[in-house]
Scaffold this active site. Structure first.
Site, mmCIF file in Angstrom:
data_model
loop_
_atom_site.group_PDB
_atom_site.id
_atom_site.type_symbol
_atom_site.label_atom_id
_atom_site.label_comp_id
_atom_site.label_asym_id
_atom_site.label_seq_id
_atom_site.Cartn_x
_atom_site.Cartn_y
_atom_site.Cartn_z
ATOM 1 C CG HIS A 50 -6.134 3.487 -3.082
ATOM 2 N ND1 HIS A 50 -5.015 2.673 -3.055
ATOM 3 C CD2 HIS A 50 -7.104 2.776 -3.700
ATOM 4 C CE1 HIS A 50 -5.310 1.525 -3.649
ATOM 5 N NE2 HIS A 50 -6.566 1.564 -4.051
ATOM 6 C CG HIS A 81 -11.187 1.797 -4.063
ATOM 7 N ND1 HIS A 81 -11.172 0.461 -3.742
ATOM 8 C CD2 HIS A 81 -10.123 1.990 -4.877
ATOM 9 C CE1 HIS A 81 -10.144 -0.120 -4.327
ATOM 10 N NE2 HIS A 81 -9.492 0.782 -5.026
#
Lengths: 120, 120
Positions: free
Chosen positions: A9, A77
Site C-alpha cells: 500500500h 485497492h
C-alpha cells in the site's frame, strides 16, 4: 529474466515502507533460480509507484514479471486500483509477460501461517 | 477461557470484511485446545469495532484474550491506533488478561510463506 514484484500500500511511516523493502530482499535471498530479482513498489504515498517499479524491472532486463499484491484482503485497492495500474502497464509493455497473482491474504495456507505465528 | 481476536483494518467492500471473518472461522477449526474461540474486529469502517470485539469475547466467557493485528506492515494503524484502542480496553477490563502480539507481517516466516504462495 524473471522478476518478482511485491506491491504494497505505502505508508507515511518510513519504517513501514522499509519493512516491505526488507521483505523483498529476504525473498530474493531464498528465491533460488525461481526469480532473478525481487523488488517492491507502492500503490500510494511511497516510492517507487507501480509504473516505476514495473519499468525498473524491465530496465534491469526482465522479460517476465510476476506481481504479488502484498495485501491481506480484497478491498478496493486489490479489486480495482492495482488491476487498473497493471492493465495500463500490460498495454504499455506488450513485449513483457506480466502476471498478477492473488493478494497474499488469499493464500489457502493463511490460517496455518497465522496460528503458527501465535504459537511460536 | 482463552479467545483469539484478529484485528483487521475494515473495508467498504463487504467481501473484504467477510474474508477476515472466514479466516477467523478457519483458524478456530484448526486451533485445537489452544483457543476456545477465534473472532475478528475492525479498526475502521466495518463492525464490530475493537472495543465491541473485545467486549464480546469477555461476554462469551474469555478470561484471556490474545490479539493479532491482521496487518502486514507497521504503519500508523499498527504503531499508534491499535495500541491506543487496546490500552483503553486493558484499563476497562482489568480482570481480563489482554495480550497483543506483533502484526502478522512481522512473522519471521513471512518470506517463506510468500514464496510458497508464488510457487504453489
Amino acid at each position: 529474466m524473471h522478476a518478482l514484484l511485491l506491491i504494497a500500500h505505502g505508508s507515511r511511516r518510513t519504517a513501514s515502507n522499509q519493512e516491505v523493502q526488507d521483505l523483498a530482499r529476504k525473498i530474493e535471498a531464498i528465491a533460488g533460480s525461481q526469480f532473478d530479482s525481487v523488488s517492491s513498489a507502492f500503490l500510494e504515498i511511497a516510492e517507487p509507484d507501480i509504473p516505476t517499479g514495473i519499468r525498473r524491472c524491465i530496465e534491469a532486463g526482465a522479460t517476465a514479471i510476476t506481481i504479488v499484491p502484498y495485501f491481506l484482503s480484497a478491498g478496493r485497492h486489490v479489486a480495482e486500483d492495482i488491476p487498473r495500474e497493471i492493465n495500463k502497464a500490460v498495454s504499455e509493455h506488450a513485449d513483457v509477460k506480466i502476471n498478477c497473482l492473488p493478494h497474499i491474504g488469499a493464500n489457502p495456507s493463511m490460517p496455518d501461517f497465522l496460528i503458527s505465528g501465535v504459537s511460536g
